[in-house]
Write a protein that holds these residues in place. Structure first.
Motif, PDB file in Angstrom:
ATOM      1  N   ASP A   1      27.042  36.887  41.157  1.00 60.47           N
ATOM      2  CA  ASP A   1      28.406  36.409  41.424  1.00 60.47           C
ATOM      3  C   ASP A   1      28.562  34.901  41.230  1.00 60.47           C
ATOM      4  OD1 ASP A   1      26.860  35.706  43.536  1.00 60.47           O
ATOM      5  OD2 ASP A   1      28.213  36.463  45.086  1.00 60.47           O
TER       6      ASP A   1
ATOM      7  N   SER B   1      29.319  35.495  32.598  1.00 62.51           N
ATOM      8  CA  SER B   1      29.936  34.160  32.461  1.00 62.51           C
ATOM      9  C   SER B   1      28.863  33.097  32.346  1.00 62.51           C
ATOM     10  CB  SER B   1      30.772  33.807  33.692  1.00 62.51           C
ATOM     11  OG  SER B   1      31.592  34.855  34.048  1.00 62.51           O
TER      12      SER B   1
ATOM     13  N   GLY C   1      35.721  39.425  26.794  1.00 57.08           N
ATOM     14  CA  GLY C   1      35.940  38.635  28.006  1.00 57.08           C
ATOM     15  C   GLY C   1      35.429  37.207  27.952  1.00 57.08           C
TER      16      GLY C   1
ATOM     17  N   VAL D   1      39.832  34.056  26.925  1.00 59.73           N
ATOM     18  CA  VAL D   1      41.149  34.586  27.275  1.00 59.73           C
ATOM     19  C   VAL D   1      42.217  33.687  26.680  1.00 59.73           C
ATOM     20  CG1 VAL D   1      40.365  35.763  29.365  1.00 59.73           C
ATOM     21  CG2 VAL D   1      41.236  33.425  29.515  1.00 59.73           C
TER      22      VAL D   1
ATOM     23  N   PHE E   1      40.699  39.107  27.295  1.00 57.28           N
ATOM     24  CA  PHE E   1      41.289  39.672  28.515  1.00 57.28           C
ATOM     25  C   PHE E   1      41.550  41.156  28.288  1.00 57.28           C
ATOM     26  CE2 PHE E   1      43.511  38.470  32.492  1.00 57.28           C
ATOM     27  CZ  PHE E   1      44.048  39.701  32.817  1.00 57.28           C
TER      28      PHE E   1
ATOM     29  N   ASN F   1      38.221  43.203  27.725  1.00 58.13           N
ATOM     30  CA  ASN F   1      37.523  43.382  28.991  1.00 58.13           C
ATOM     31  C   ASN F   1      38.191  44.467  29.825  1.00 58.13           C
ATOM     32  OD1 ASN F   1      37.061  42.567  32.007  1.00 58.13           O
ATOM     33  ND2 ASN F   1      35.457  41.523  30.861  1.00 58.13           N
ATOM     34  N   ALA F   2      39.532  44.428  29.896  1.00 60.85           N
ATOM     35  CA  ALA F   2      40.273  45.421  30.681  1.00 60.85           C
ATOM     36  C   ALA F   2      40.073  46.819  30.086  1.00 60.85           C
ATOM     37  CB  ALA F   2      41.758  45.055  30.718  1.00 60.85           C
TER      38      ALA F   2
ATOM     39  N   LYS G   1      36.239  47.937  30.667  1.00 62.34           N
ATOM     40  CA  LYS G   1      35.913  48.257  32.063  1.00 62.34           C
ATOM     41  C   LYS G   1      36.707  49.449  32.573  1.00 62.34           C
ATOM     42  CE  LYS G   1      33.848  43.942  33.415  1.00 62.34           C
ATOM     43  NZ  LYS G   1      34.083  42.622  34.001  1.00 62.34           N
TER      44      LYS G   1
ATOM     45  N   GLY H   1      35.128  52.984  33.909  1.00 64.02           N
ATOM     46  CA  GLY H   1      35.544  53.576  35.183  1.00 64.02           C
ATOM     47  C   GLY H   1      36.072  54.987  34.991  1.00 64.02           C
TER      48      GLY H   1
END
Lengths: 344, 344
Positions: free
Chosen positions: B72, B113, B152, B155, B240, B243-244, B247, B251
């Motif tokens: 993190d 990152s 990602g 952006v 952006f 990545n969305a 992910k 999911g």
């Protein structure tokens, strides 16, 4: 209650729309449905309605309209040439400006861009909203649903518009689904405050400062994977992102179900496969196909408009009408206006 | 060939990384792997390697490094405090600036990152590229794979950066996968030229005018659902959005597989379920879990870096190393530079 239906624009043709409408009338006693489209075709379909659907014919009103908006028409084309289309006439009826009296809501399976553009012109947006947003409820892990918006009506949304989406999504979850304090998040590329696009970071700052008067419970950033986790009621993003996520999810779900089906059919005998795999997969497919089986709401308009999936069959179109009925029952536009007045 | 490995940062702990590395060494004769992390822990894991993995121990070099980057941690933290981390030391080795000689590529399952930020500092980007992009191959309907980028690292990408992504994605498909003229599309909310965000429309104008010298076959806009169709080799979007999409796809795929499993286990007896459903679903899950089983390439750097999924087990990490080997064999950075020179 009266609901105006655009019979044209579905990939499945008018029949599936008319069957869906008849089913809605059959299941809702005080419902009258106004069917906009070529009267000859509608009348022919009505005369062929099987039982028990045929019993609803008296509450299906034919509203003749010859033109229609093609699935690949642009919004600009629809605004210039679509004034006599079934879609525009249906919307004028919702606005109370048509020759068939007024309707409480409108439903169409047609071209989304045209529907957004014509809705905006025929119905107008609520005070303070410049453009409508599109939202649908996506299925999640624990069976709860999560509203995702915007799904493509707005691209390059500035922070303030993302905040508008948040208020609209929360109002919908609160009033239509009776979720007292919807858990709301902003879609981002990571959970840290320093990440993401500028408009998302600004909207986050605004939402964090938002007065805690129980409109929603702001949870900060969510990532793509959190959409399906079942611990969020509303997820807000720019329409470009929401559209990409929704359409890729549809594509993936349909590929996955196909693959699972192929795997089982290659391993089970034909009879066993049809007994075990096919019905289970069919049910799952329906559960997981969000727009096709829910309809998508156009939020921020002065009146209620629901977009059904272009590929929806009768059952899917029926659910889009049910969605419109629920929004009428809760007077969604009025709920939005009230919540708007609480905004700083 | 020498590949530098960051042993820290995986959700599964160093063991899975070391097992994945041992497997890679076992399957590739001339491969030496430099393992960056706490030497005592690495030595202990190496001494516990089961057969046949233990046979590879002589080609696994322990490179002591006590610090690590937390999952993190922010990029800013990594740049300020991460200079002695296993990740930074691994990257310095790839740059040829470490105390362990140089390596041809680096692989890490750590914080994305931090990896992007440290790679940029330690390795630098290719001439004309300001920031690296992240790309992975997603599975499609017909079994072919489609590179999606950016995922990602960037952006709010302006048009010119989207064009850079196009050139890099096409170069990768062309050189590593031997696709002569990769079919390339820009992700958008619709197929019409008037739709989409400004940067996407500008990139489209540029790509349409792009000289037709066989670098790629530009197909115009694609929608989210087209990603899985199998008729595109490269799809380009802002980080952006990518990545969305990635992910949310992860999911959704994991939710779907869970649901299918539950449906079958409730319908089949326990024994039948474990014979039929579980192995088939497990295979499917692996096939469909893109990053976990492929690794993601950091493109535009002067050297080769592959990011393995943070949740990857030994097998997933092994595939990330295989990806790095392929990129070394095709000298990907050099391929990118050559293609860059053809850009107007």
């Amino acid at each position: 209650m009266r609901i105006a239906i655009d019979v044209m624009g579905s990939d499945q043709g008018p029949q599936s729309i008319i069957h869906g409408a008849a089913k809605a009338a059959l299941h809702h006693d005080n419902l009258e449905l106004l069917l906009f489209g070529p009267s000859r075709q509608i009348v022919a379909e009505l005369s062929r309605l099987p039982q028990p659907l045929a019993a609803a014919t008296s509450r299906l009103v034919v509203c003749d309209s010859h033109d229609s908006v093609a699935q690949d028409a642009t919004a600009a084309w629809a605004l210039r040439h679509g004034q006599d289309s079934s879609m525009a006439q249906m919307l004028r009826c919702v606005a109370g400006n048509g020759s068939h009296g007024s309707a409480d809501a409108g439903v169409s399976a047609g071209n989304t861009s045209a529907l957004v553009a014509l809705s905006r012109r025929e119905l107008g947006t609520l005070p303070g909203i410049s453009r409508p947003a599109i939202s649908t409820a996506i299925p999640t892990r624990n069976g709860r649903r999560c509203y995702l918006l915007d799904l493509g009506a707005n691209v390059d949304s500035p922070a303030r518009r993302l905040v508008d989406f948040a208020v609209m999504g929360a109002a919908m979850a609160q009033s239509v689904d009776a979720i007292e304090q919807p858990r709301l998040a902003l879609l981002n590329v990571g959970a840290e405050a320093t990440k993401g696009s500028r408009s998302v970071r600004e909207a986050n700052t605004f939402l964090r400062r938002y007065p805690a008067h129980a409109l929603f419970d702001y949870q900060g950033y969510a990532e793509g994977g959190d959409l399906f986790r079942g611990n969020l009621d509303v997820v807000v993003c720019d329409g470009f992102v929401g559209n990409a996520v929704l359409k890729s999810s549809e594509g993936l779900a349909s590929m996955l179900i196909e693959r699972v089906q192929a795997v089982f059919e290659s391993r089970l005998s034909g009879r066993l496969a049809s007994l075990l795999a096919r019905p289970a997969l069919k049910r799952l497919k329906n559960e997981l196909d969000p727009v096709r089986y829910n309809g998508a709401s156009l939020l921020g308009l002065s009146r209620i408009v629901v977009k059904s999936h272009g590929g929806a069959h009768a059952e899917g179109f029926y659910y889009a009408i049910v969605r419109a009925i629920q929004e009428v029952e809760h007077d969604l536009p009025q709920q939005l206006v009230q919540r708007w007045q609480t905004l700083p």
